[in-house]
Every structure is written in structure tokens, then in C-alpha cells.
Write an enzyme that holds these catalytic residues in place. Structure first.
Site, PDB file in Angstrom:
ATOM      1  CG  HIS A 300      86.736   0.292 103.064  1.00 26.85           C
ATOM      2  ND1 HIS A 300      85.479   0.413 102.486  1.00 26.85           N
ATOM      3  CD2 HIS A 300      86.508   0.009 104.374  1.00 26.85           C
ATOM      4  CE1 HIS A 300      84.550   0.215 103.405  1.00 26.85           C
ATOM      5  NE2 HIS A 300      85.136  -0.026 104.567  1.00 26.85           N
ATOM      6  CG  ASP A 312      81.546   0.854 106.411  1.00 28.15           C
ATOM      7  OD1 ASP A 312      82.774   0.810 106.265  1.00 28.15           O
ATOM      8  OD2 ASP A 312      80.822  -0.162 106.404  1.00 28.15           O
ATOM      9  CD  GLU A 346      86.182  -3.504 104.564  1.00 25.07           C
ATOM     10  OE1 GLU A 346      86.258  -4.074 105.671  1.00 25.07           O
ATOM     11  OE2 GLU A 346      85.099  -3.095 104.095  1.00 25.07           O
ATOM     12  CD  GLU A 347      81.837  -2.624 103.369  1.00 23.05           C
ATOM     13  OE1 GLU A 347      81.704  -3.682 104.012  1.00 23.05           O
ATOM     14  OE2 GLU A 347      81.760  -1.502 103.889  1.00 23.05           O
ATOM     15  CG  ASP A 374      86.404  -0.113 107.878  1.00 25.76           C
ATOM     16  OD1 ASP A 374      85.513   0.674 107.531  1.00 25.76           O
ATOM     17  OD2 ASP A 374      86.397  -1.326 107.589  1.00 25.76           O
ATOM     18  CG  HIS A 444      77.167  -2.784 105.956  1.00 26.07           C
ATOM     19  ND1 HIS A 444      77.567  -4.088 106.127  1.00 26.07           N
ATOM     20  CD2 HIS A 444      78.310  -2.057 105.845  1.00 26.07           C
ATOM     21  CE1 HIS A 444      78.895  -4.163 106.129  1.00 26.07           C
ATOM     22  NE2 HIS A 444      79.356  -2.927 105.960  1.00 26.07           N
TER      23      HIS A 444
END
Length: 481
Positions: A300, A312, A346-347, A374, A444
């Protein structure tokens, strides 16, 4: 009368006749079992022989990626991309720039590229801050959670209730009204512990809390908060929600255990805007025999609004592009189409991928294999796979081709938010398994930068991704369902 020896001879002859008849008579049930077992064994041998014939091609791909002109290329592409664009949260200008960047870059690479429009959530963090007012003054490092509401401009100042689990919150529910609930849940695993980030605000809101601060979902911290999406439950008052550091969650837990009164002031400027226009970015090498049939590779393109989004999932996006580049550079063209999709949104729960599935599910039977990376592009250890027993046997042969880079393990349970809709309806799915013990250290957070990445490890991931995709796409038959 027959002698005893003669009777025994006749009996054995009769038994022998029945036995031989059971092997040759196609109407006898033993025949089907023997015949089917033999056919299955012969087919397995044929498939193994077919896949073994790709050993030279697999070695060419590996040599180009790991030792040849493409060495360090995926890392360099990722560095150029993330240094130029930065992080790329859903609905942002940066994500729009990232999509345009990748469209131009993959087109310049000689691939067939197009964009497919989708709608994505548009949440904006705004300015945010938190501080302990009592029992002493201390600034708190926080990251608001995706889709959270904000506070008033004046913020919220309230007493704190610290709990270590949902069960404890329920037991102490009468204490929660009018307070900021702080969760100091231990990290067990991401899959289990993430429930506090996802549902902590609503569980506290049900009991009259005014805000929720959740210990970051990570096994390791250097006073670093980690963000992520959270989900308000229908019918429950929405309260502001943010993650705090492991250190600060434990600090307030110790204060509470000592019976000290804790007061926190929280200010969040978060807001949710109308859904924004975005795109899934699609690049292809068309198949020469069955162009309508597809092996899909993916990562993504969006990220959270902190760090660079290198791990990520910039790395997953880059190796999914690199796989096509390696195959193109070697002049290879498989029977079926190789399609790389760089997902958007995606998130926020795989919203771009779900819209892609809704658009393309009419051609379900033409999707041979869906792949997603991912969980980082650290050193690969194997391939995770979900599919029928027959498909697993095929894939077990395919991964044997990865012996030169020692990644021949085939493990159960392919995973990925973006490919789940396909696997849920029976399409074989695969994911990259890497040495990911450090993944949730940076996940994140501001720590997700190029410093996390290693060029050699990315080369190995690219080689694995390309070999698996190419061989499956070029086999005479699709993977059995």
C-alpha cells in the site's frame, strides 16, 4: 471328495482370483482408490517436474536482484520516493503527490500503468498536546488516533482513571464518568493488544468518560507514541482518543497505585472532512497466452502522517514494483498477466482495496494468486500461503526454487488487509514472511524512516517476490482452488 490340500489350493486360488480382479476390474471400488491415487501421484510428479524446469530462470532473477545491476535498486527507489514525498496519510496532498510520482516512475520504467479512482477517508490531525497537571507538571508525547474527534479549542482537563484491561474498566465503571480513561494494557501480541487502540474510546465512552488515552501498541519504546485507526461503535458518544507512550502509561499507573490524584489536560484539533478522491495505482506486464488471467502483487502506498512511511508500507510497494522490473529487464513474459497494485487507503481499513475488489470480482475466476507485502521488508524467511491442499503442494514446489537465498519455507495463512477480500472467497493468497521482530518498534510512529531499511534485505525480498510471481504466472495451469 477333495483332499484337504486340494480344498486349500482351490480356496487360495479363489482368493487370488478375487484380489487380481479387484485390481483390474474397473467396476470394483478398490480400482478407483488405486487408480485415483496413481493419477494424483503422477500429476504431482508432472507438476514438480514442470516447476523444477524453472530453476535456471529463478537463478537469473535472483542473481540480477541480489548480485547484478539491480542490486540496491529497490532501496534506492524507496529512498528517493520517501525523501521526496514524506508521509502520505489518506486524503492528503502528500498522498496525491505520491500517486502521481509512482505513476510517472513506473511508466518511465516501461510498464503499462493506469490509475483506478476510489474514495478514501480524509481525517486531519490538527494541533494536539497533552500534559499532566497533577501530581506534577509533565508534558505527554501523544498521537491522536485516526477518525478521532477533537476537543474544544480550550481542551479537556479532567481527573484520570488508569486501568490495565477492559475487564478492570468494567469493574470500575462507576469511577469513569467525567474522567479521562488511561489504558496501561500490557503488550501481548499486536493482534490481541490492538483491540485497546481500536475500541478503547467507545468502551470508555459507554461509561461516561470524556476522553481516552491508550498505551501505544508496541513491545518496545523510547518514549515514542504510535498512532493508528480507531473505530467508534454505533450509538456510543464519541470522545477524543490518542495514544501515549509506554513510559507515560506506566508512570500514571504507578502514580495511581500510590493513590495520587492525577489530572491531565488534553487538546486535540482533529477533524474528519468529506471523503476524498484517490487512486489505486496499477502496473502490468501482460501475459502472452492468457492476458485475462492475473497474478497480483501488492503493497500500500498510503501511510500515517508521521515518519516517512518507509517500512509501512513503502518497502512493500517498492518490491512489488521491483518484481516487475526484474522480470522485464530479463526479457521474460509469462503466460498470464503480472499486475502490481499499489493500494490507497489501507490504513483506514483497506478501503481502496475493497473498492478494487468490488469492481473486479466479476472476473473472480481469472485471479490466479493475490500477494501482499505489508509486514516490512526485512530479511525474508519464507512465504505464507492460503489455498487448497492441491495449491499448497504446487506452492511447496515453487518455493524450492528459492534455495539460493535460503527462503524455501512455505507456511500457512497468507495475510494482508488488502488481499483478505479475495482470500475470503477462495482465491489463493500469499504474503511475505520476514524477520519482523522489530516491525512494531517503528510501526505507525515517527521512527518509521529509511533508517529502518536495509538494501540487501530489500534485494532478497524483491528476488523472492519476483520468482514466486513469475513462476506461478507462467505455469501451464492456474493454481487449483
Amino acid at each position: 471328495m477333495m483332499t484337504q490340500d486340494l480344498r486349500m489350493y482351490c480356496f487360495l486360488s479363489f482368493i487370488t482370483f478375487l484380489y487380481i480382479g479387484s485390481l483390474v476390474c474397473e467396476c470394483h471400488p478398490h480400482t478407483f482408490k488405486t487408480k485415483n491415487t496413481t493419477d494424483a501421484a503422477l500429476k504431482a510428479l508432472d507438476i514438480a517436474k514442470e516447476i523444477t524446469a524453472y530453476a535456471d530462470v529463478a537463478k537469473q532473477i535472483i542473481d540480477l536482484a541480489v548480485y547484478g545491476d539491480a542490486r540496491n535498486r529497490s532501496y534506492g527507489r524507496l529512498a528517493d520516493f520517501t525523501d521526496t514525498i514524506g508521509n502520505r496519510v489518506s486524503g492528503s496532498k502528500n498522498l496525491e503527490m505520491a500517486i502521481n510520482y509512482m505513476y510517472k516512475a513506473m511508466t518511465a520504467d516501461g510498464l503499462d500503468v493506469h490509475l483506478e479512482p476510489v474514495k478514501v477517508p480524509h481525517w486531519v490531525r490538527g494541533k494536539e498536546s497533552a500534559e499532566i497537571v497533577l501530581p506534577r507538571s509533565k508534558n505527554l508525547a501523544i498521537l491522536g488516533l485516526g477518525s478521532s474527534v477533537g476537543t474544544s479549542p480550550e481542551g479537556i482537563q479532567a481527573d484520570v482513571l488508569v486501568v490495565q484491561s477492559f475487564d478492570e474498566l468494567k469493574k470500575r465503571g462507576s469511577e469513569a464518568k467525567g474522567k479521562i480513561v488511561v489504558y496501561n494494557q500490557p503488550f501481548v501480541s499486536y493482534g490481541e493488544t490492538v483491540a485497546y487502540r481500536a475500541f478503547g474510546a467507545s468502551e470508555a465512552g459507554k461509561l461516561g468518560a470524556v476522553a481516552a488515552l491508550i498505551r501505544s501498541v508496541t513491545p518496545f519504546s523510547i518514549n515514542s507514541p504510535h498512532t493508528g485507526v480507531q473505530d467508534y461503535q454505533d450509538g456510543v458518544r464519541k470522545i477524543p482518543a490518542a495514544c501515549i507512550t509506554v513510559e507515560d502509561a506506566e508512570l500514571m499507573w504507578r502514580m495511581a497505585k500510590r493513590g495520587e490524584k492525577i489530572v491531565v489536560k488534553l487538546t486535540m484539533g482533529a477533524t474528519t472532512l468529506p471523503d476524498a478522491d484517490s487512486f489505486n495505482t496499477v502496473a502490468e506486464i501482460k501475459g502472452w497466452q492468457h492476458p485475462e488471467q492475473v497474478v497480483l502483487l501488492s503493497g500500500h502506498l498510503d501511510s500515517w502522517d508521521v515518519g516517512q512511511g518507509a517500512m509501512d508500507d513503502g518497502g512493500g510497494a517498492m518490491i512489488s514494483w521491483e518484481a516487475l522490473s526484474l522480470i522485464k529487464d530479463l526479457g521474460l513474459r509469462p503466460r498470464r498477466t503480472l499486475r502490481t497494485v499499489l493500494w490507497t487507503g489501507e490504513e483506514q481499513g483497506g478501503v481502496g482495496a475493497q473498492q478494487y475488489f468490488n469492481l473486479h470480482k466479476v472476473n473472480l475466476s481469472n485471479f490466479d494468486l493475490v500477494m501482499e507485502s505489508d509486514l516490512g521488508t526485512f530479511r525474508p524467511v519464507g512465504l505464507q500461503f492460503t489455498g487448497s491442499d492441491a495449491a499448497q503442494k504446487v506452492m511447496a514446489e515453487v518455493v524450492k526454487l528459492l534455495a539460493p537465498i535460503n527462503t524455501t519455507r512455505l507456511e500457512p495463512h497468507g495475510e494482508g488487509t488488502d488481499i483478505y477480500p479475495w482470500m475470503n472467497v477462495g482465491i489463493p493468497g500469499a504474503s511475505l514472511h520476514v524477520m519482523d521482530s522489530r516491525y512494531f518498534w517503528f510501526h505507525h510512529s515517527e521512527g518509521d524512516t529509511m533508517t529502518v531499511q536495509d538494501p540487501q534485505e530489500m534485494d532478497l525480498c524483491s528476488a523472492l517476490w519476483a520468482v514466486v510471481a513469475y513462476v506461478v504466472a507462467d505455469l501451464e495451469e492456474m493454481l487449483p482452488r
